[in-house]
Design an enzyme around this catalytic site. Structure first.
Site, PDB file in Angstrom:
ATOM      1  N   ASP A  56      -9.288   0.798   4.324  1.00 26.61           N
ATOM      2  CA  ASP A  56      -8.542   2.047   4.519  1.00 26.61           C
ATOM      3  C   ASP A  56      -9.421   3.097   5.187  1.00 26.61           C
ATOM      4  OD1 ASP A  56      -5.951   1.539   2.554  1.00 26.61           O
ATOM      5  OD2 ASP A  56      -7.771   0.597   1.822  1.00 26.61           O
ATOM      6  N   ASP A  89      -5.637  -1.615   6.586  1.00 24.47           N
ATOM      7  CA  ASP A  89      -5.389  -0.235   7.017  1.00 24.47           C
ATOM      8  C   ASP A  89      -6.581   0.193   7.858  1.00 24.47           C
ATOM      9  OD1 ASP A  89      -2.912  -0.134   5.941  1.00 24.47           O
ATOM     10  OD2 ASP A  89      -3.336   1.406   4.453  1.00 24.47           O
ATOM     11  N   ASN A 127      -0.617  -2.281   5.615  1.00 26.44           N
ATOM     12  CA  ASN A 127       0.735  -1.824   5.936  1.00 26.44           C
ATOM     13  C   ASN A 127       0.726  -0.788   7.064  1.00 26.44           C
ATOM     14  OD1 ASN A 127      -0.479  -0.457   3.494  1.00 26.44           O
ATOM     15  ND2 ASN A 127       1.139   1.031   3.919  1.00 26.44           N
ATOM     16  N   HIS A 220      -4.837  -7.059   1.480  1.00 29.30           N
ATOM     17  CA  HIS A 220      -4.810  -5.596   1.545  1.00 29.30           C
ATOM     18  C   HIS A 220      -4.300  -4.992   0.246  1.00 29.30           C
ATOM     19  CE1 HIS A 220      -4.508  -1.530   2.956  1.00 29.30           C
ATOM     20  NE2 HIS A 220      -3.209  -1.493   2.719  1.00 29.30           N
ATOM     21  N   HIS A 229      -0.963   3.453  -5.882  1.00 30.91           N
ATOM     22  CA  HIS A 229       0.080   2.449  -5.619  1.00 30.91           C
ATOM     23  C   HIS A 229       0.270   1.494  -6.790  1.00 30.91           C
ATOM     24  CE1 HIS A 229       0.562   3.694  -1.465  1.00 30.91           C
ATOM     25  NE2 HIS A 229      -0.743   3.624  -1.291  1.00 30.91           N
ATOM     26  N   HIS A 257      -6.640   4.117  -2.335  1.00 33.96           N
ATOM     27  CA  HIS A 257      -7.807   4.774  -1.759  1.00 33.96           C
ATOM     28  C   HIS A 257      -8.795   5.143  -2.860  1.00 33.96           C
ATOM     29  CE1 HIS A 257      -5.390   6.027   2.073  1.00 33.96           C
ATOM     30  NE2 HIS A 257      -5.289   4.741   1.776  1.00 33.96           N
TER      31      HIS A 257
END
Length: 337
Positions: A56, A89, A127, A220, A229, A257
């Site tokens: 990310d 990401d 994503n 991921h 999430h 994150h």
């Protein structure tokens, strides 16, 4: 002088180039239901393997991406790393626009400049990568722009003592297929049901056939997470039973994150999240009293790992390179398949 022979030779060469491009194009766009593509990476002469994990991250150096990259370079040099794993990401907010998108250089080549990071990068799609030209990230053209880059949907990395299975987790998630606010690049994925079914078969076959001392799966999305999430129900339902049945040691992911270490209460799997490559600090960590939760940090950072035949030692670092959490997993020699 241009002769008929030279013209004929030119067109034969041109036709061959076009056929080669067509093969590459089809390989990227059309789902392959054969066994996963395999790559090999040598271990050190002493039998060890060291690598970094970051996820990310792709924000052109902003949101402390450059600061995290600096510390990665410092730790990478100290550990003499063999490669870097990206958990997806890779380019925000909406992936790449194409193979010649300057964001590739601005977020990757010009950020991870340390000498120790000039090693192979093994990457999966996240994503946000699917919200752009997902196929561009898979293109061999990017490898010519920066030879470190290797990103495929799913593949195997064999390092003698460790076998890594990289899994394309985004197509598992139901919500992405009904989101009204984002458009996803599903080329090479649809029909989704067929794609996911065959991918699960490929992963199960690869793990069942593996004779590696250690088995690590990289994706991921988190299987287990206390971050923003949280758990990914689709992975718990479809992928996790395969990992348990085949004695996977580690599942490594990004998406949230933050940095996390969660241990399984009903298997040998350790769940490791390294998604702090740039923008973080959500402040919404849940379930801190979870018995399985060994560590969580909702800020920026990355992870390192050193592995041998008999142990796997990993550590999480923050944006200034401070060790936040470390853990060592033993492996008995007689337990090899």
């Amino acid at each position: 002088m241009v002769t008929m022979a030279s013209m004929a030779s030119h067109f034969r060469t041109r036709a061959m180039d076009l056929r080669c491009l067509a093969v590459v194009f089809c390989a990227v766009l059309v789902p392959s239901f054969a066994e996963l593509q395999r790559f090999e990476h040598p271990i050190k002469s002493d039998g060890s393997l060291s690598f970094l994990v970051v996820g990310d991250w792709g924000r052109k150096g902003l949101y402390n991406q450059s600061e995290v990259a600096f510390q990665m370079g410092r730790i990478g040099e100290r550990l003499d790393i063999d490669f870097v794993i990206s958990t997806g990401d890779n380019f925000y907010d909406n992936g790449l626009k194409g193979v010649y998108d300057p964001a590739f250089r601005e977020s990757f080549t010009k950020v991870y400049t340390a000498k120790s990071l000039q090693k192979q990068w093994y990457s999966v799609l996240g994503n946000h990568d699917y919200r752009g030209d997902a196929v561009a990230q898979l293109s061999p053209i990017l490898r010519k722009i920066d030879k470190r880059w290797l990103c495929l949907r799913s593949f195997i990395l064999d390092t003698e003592i460790v076998e890594f299975i990289f899994v394309d987790t985004t197509p598992f998630v139901d919500s992405y297929f009904v989101e009204p606010d984002h458009v996803y690049d599903w080329r090479g994925v649809e029909p989704r049901r067929t794609y996911v079914s065959h991918l699960l078969e490929d992963v199960e076959l690869a793990l069942r056939k593996s004779t590696a001392k250690w088995k690590i799966v990289v994706g991921h999305h988190a299987i287990r997470s206390v971050g923003h999430h949280g758990d990914t129900p689709e992975l718990i339902k479809y992928l996790l039973p395969i990992l348990k049945a085949n004695n996977v040691d580690l599942y490594i992911n990004g998406h949230d994150h933050c940095l996390e270490h969660i241990t399984s209460l009903d298997s040998s799997i350790q769940y490791l999240t390294s998604g702090g490559g740039s923008k973080a600090w959500r402040g919404d960590i849940e379930h801190r009293d979870n018995d399985a939760l060994k560590f969580v940090y909702d800020g920026q950072g990355f992870m390192s790992m050193k592995m041998t035949q008999t142990s796997a030692a990993f550590a999480f670092y923050d944006v200034v390179g401070k060790v936040l959490h470390k853990w060592k997993i033993p492996k008995q020699l007689h337990s090899a398949v």
